[in-house]
Design a protein around this motif. Sequence first.
Motif, PDB file in Angstrom:
ATOM      1  N   UNK A 184       1.203  -1.181  -0.002  1.00 57.46           N
ATOM      2  CA  UNK A 184       0.308   0.014   0.305  1.00 57.46           C
ATOM      3  C   UNK A 184       0.954   1.653  -0.251  1.00 57.46           C
ATOM      4  N   UNK A 185       0.592   1.780  -0.739  1.00 50.49           N
ATOM      5  CA  UNK A 185       1.244   3.245  -1.010  1.00 50.49           C
ATOM      6  C   UNK A 185       0.294   4.471  -0.442  1.00 50.49           C
ATOM      7  N   UNK A 186       1.034   5.622  -0.189  1.00 55.49           N
ATOM      8  CA  UNK A 186      -0.084   6.265  -0.004  1.00 55.49           C
ATOM      9  C   UNK A 186       0.552   8.309  -0.642  1.00 55.49           C
ATOM     10  N   UNK A 187      -0.043   8.740  -0.962  1.00 55.71           N
ATOM     11  CA  UNK A 187       0.367   9.787  -1.643  1.00 55.71           C
ATOM     12  C   UNK A 187      -0.353  10.958  -1.404  1.00 55.71           C
ATOM     13  N   UNK A 188       0.139  12.272  -0.194  1.00 53.74           N
ATOM     14  CA  UNK A 188      -0.564  13.004   0.787  1.00 53.74           C
ATOM     15  C   UNK A 188      -0.778  13.798  -0.146  1.00 53.74           C
ATOM     16  N   UNK A 189      -1.878  14.187   0.137  1.00 50.80           N
ATOM     17  CA  UNK A 189      -2.548  15.363  -0.674  1.00 50.80           C
ATOM     18  C   UNK A 189      -3.065  15.417  -2.226  1.00 50.80           C
ATOM     19  N   UNK A 190      -2.896  13.887  -2.067  1.00 52.72           N
ATOM     20  CA  UNK A 190      -4.225  13.431  -3.504  1.00 52.72           C
ATOM     21  C   UNK A 190      -5.175  13.523  -3.732  1.00 52.72           C
ATOM     22  N   UNK A 191      -5.386  14.259  -4.623  1.00 56.13           N
ATOM     23  CA  UNK A 191      -7.121  14.140  -4.485  1.00 56.13           C
ATOM     24  C   UNK A 191      -7.421  12.753  -5.686  1.00 56.13           C
ATOM     25  N   UNK A 192      -9.011  12.943  -6.601  1.00 54.68           N
ATOM     26  CA  UNK A 192      -9.462  11.969  -7.020  1.00 54.68           C
ATOM     27  C   UNK A 192      -8.950  12.227  -7.891  1.00 54.68           C
ATOM     28  N   UNK A 193      -8.786  13.062  -8.816  1.00 54.77           N
ATOM     29  CA  UNK A 193      -7.803  12.764 -10.252  1.00 54.77           C
ATOM     30  C   UNK A 193      -6.253  13.232 -10.337  1.00 54.77           C
ATOM     31  N   UNK A 194      -5.944  12.134  -9.439  1.00 57.41           N
ATOM     32  CA  UNK A 194      -4.364  11.978  -9.077  1.00 57.41           C
ATOM     33  C   UNK A 194      -3.316  12.600 -10.137  1.00 57.41           C
ATOM     34  N   UNK A 195      -3.929  11.520 -11.594  1.00 54.30           N
ATOM     35  CA  UNK A 195      -2.913  11.840 -12.670  1.00 54.30           C
ATOM     36  C   UNK A 195      -2.872  13.371 -12.719  1.00 54.30           C
ATOM     37  N   UNK A 196      -3.647  13.834 -12.883  1.00 57.78           N
ATOM     38  CA  UNK A 196      -3.241  15.005 -13.750  1.00 57.78           C
ATOM     39  C   UNK A 196      -3.650  16.057 -12.267  1.00 57.78           C
ATOM     40  N   UNK A 197      -3.761  15.998 -11.096  1.00 59.09           N
ATOM     41  CA  UNK A 197      -3.294  17.017  -9.544  1.00 59.09           C
ATOM     42  C   UNK A 197      -2.098  16.748  -8.927  1.00 59.09           C
ATOM     43  N   UNK A 198      -1.193  15.292  -9.407  1.00 63.64           N
ATOM     44  CA  UNK A 198       0.051  15.468  -8.939  1.00 63.64           C
ATOM     45  C   UNK A 198       0.658  13.839  -9.548  1.00 63.64           C
ATOM     46  N   UNK A 199       0.901  14.772 -10.913  1.00 66.65           N
ATOM     47  CA  UNK A 199       1.466  13.602 -11.913  1.00 66.65           C
ATOM     48  C   UNK A 199       2.531  13.004 -11.790  1.00 66.65           C
ATOM     49  N   UNK A 200       4.045  14.184 -11.041  1.00 63.24           N
ATOM     50  CA  UNK A 200       5.247  13.339 -10.656  1.00 63.24           C
ATOM     51  C   UNK A 200       4.857  12.703  -9.937  1.00 63.24           C
ATOM     52  N   UNK A 201       4.341  12.352  -9.249  1.00 65.61           N
ATOM     53  CA  UNK A 201       4.117  12.221  -7.336  1.00 65.61           C
ATOM     54  C   UNK A 201       3.986  10.418  -7.983  1.00 65.61           C
ATOM     55  N   UNK A 202       2.916  10.876  -8.976  1.00 69.29           N
ATOM     56  CA  UNK A 202       1.974   9.515  -9.208  1.00 69.29           C
ATOM     57  C   UNK A 202       3.003   8.726 -10.158  1.00 69.29           C
ATOM     58  N   UNK A 203       3.482   9.436 -10.538  1.00 72.15           N
ATOM     59  CA  UNK A 203       4.084   8.355 -11.863  1.00 72.15           C
ATOM     60  C   UNK A 203       5.838   7.970 -11.200  1.00 72.15           C
ATOM     61  N   UNK A 204       6.738   9.067  -9.861  1.00 68.63           N
ATOM     62  CA  UNK A 204       7.565   7.999  -9.055  1.00 68.63           C
ATOM     63  C   UNK A 204       7.012   7.136  -8.117  1.00 68.63           C
ATOM     64  N   UNK A 205       6.001   6.786  -8.234  1.00 72.57           N
ATOM     65  CA  UNK A 205       5.698   5.541  -7.214  1.00 72.57           C
ATOM     66  C   UNK A 205       5.578   4.356  -8.443  1.00 72.57           C
ATOM     67  N   UNK A 206       4.106   4.843  -9.610  1.00 68.54           N
ATOM     68  CA  UNK A 206       4.687   3.858 -10.663  1.00 68.54           C
ATOM     69  C   UNK A 206       6.497   2.770 -10.926  1.00 68.54           C
ATOM     70  N   UNK A 207       6.826   4.340 -11.087  1.00 69.58           N
ATOM     71  CA  UNK A 207       7.916   3.920 -11.405  1.00 69.58           C
ATOM     72  C   UNK A 207       8.914   3.231 -10.041  1.00 69.58           C
ATOM     73  N   UNK A 208       8.623   3.543  -9.113  1.00 72.96           N
ATOM     74  CA  UNK A 208       8.697   2.714  -7.469  1.00 72.96           C
ATOM     75  C   UNK A 208       8.336   0.868  -7.375  1.00 72.96           C
ATOM     76  N   UNK A 209       7.361   1.071  -8.292  1.00 71.51           N
ATOM     77  CA  UNK A 209       7.217  -0.301  -8.312  1.00 71.51           C
ATOM     78  C   UNK A 209       7.097  -0.924  -9.341  1.00 71.51           C
ATOM     79  N   UNK A 210       7.617  -0.367 -10.490  1.00 70.16           N
ATOM     80  CA  UNK A 210       8.280  -1.026 -11.962  1.00 70.16           C
ATOM     81  C   UNK A 210       9.287  -1.368 -11.085  1.00 70.16           C
TER      82      UNK A 210
END
Length: 213
Positions: A184-210
Amino acid sequence: MVNSKHFVLVHGICHGAWCWYKVATLLKSAGHRVTALDLGSSGVDPRRLDEVYSISDSLQPLMDSIASLPHDERVILVGHSYGGMGISLAMESFPDKILVAVFVTAFMPNIIFPPATLVQEDLELAKMLVKPSKLFLQDLAMESLLTEEKFGSVSRVYIVCDKDELLKEDFQRWMIEKSPPKEVKSIAGADHMIMLSKPNELCLSLQQIAEKY
């Protein structure tokens, strides 16, 4: 050199592949391959809503994409919001083609209850319409849709968005408790449309998963 992976990005209800454009660009810049799909009657898919009769029709682009993969290729499957239902059914159909499934503030069903139980009373979805869509609750009411042998064999990661006003954090945590993923990962301050509001943070999490899977 980056350990290149193939990400397949699945949008939520009423959206389309367009919603991933920031994250897709970042992942490609990092050396990964990205496929962002338009599901049936969504985005630029030419079918009208009244031509999509079932969840199978809606998910056909996703299923066709995974079915067409080379026999030795496995992908990281990412679903947002209602897209969690779609990737769950893809996990059931193609467990050997998926390295890990990532639920981004998404509906995450389990093998105990029919998937429809998660959304039958969630009227907030109807208030978020960008393009008319269907929930296919009758299709999702079948108890045998997901099995431990297939769906349950795929590694899952859940990304919690703590400021999501549509899928509240408490609901996300409840789904996690009912069907614990590997991580389980958590991105602080992320709203429902995280891919638009916090794309860098989401991308970092996806890279870590990769890197991990």
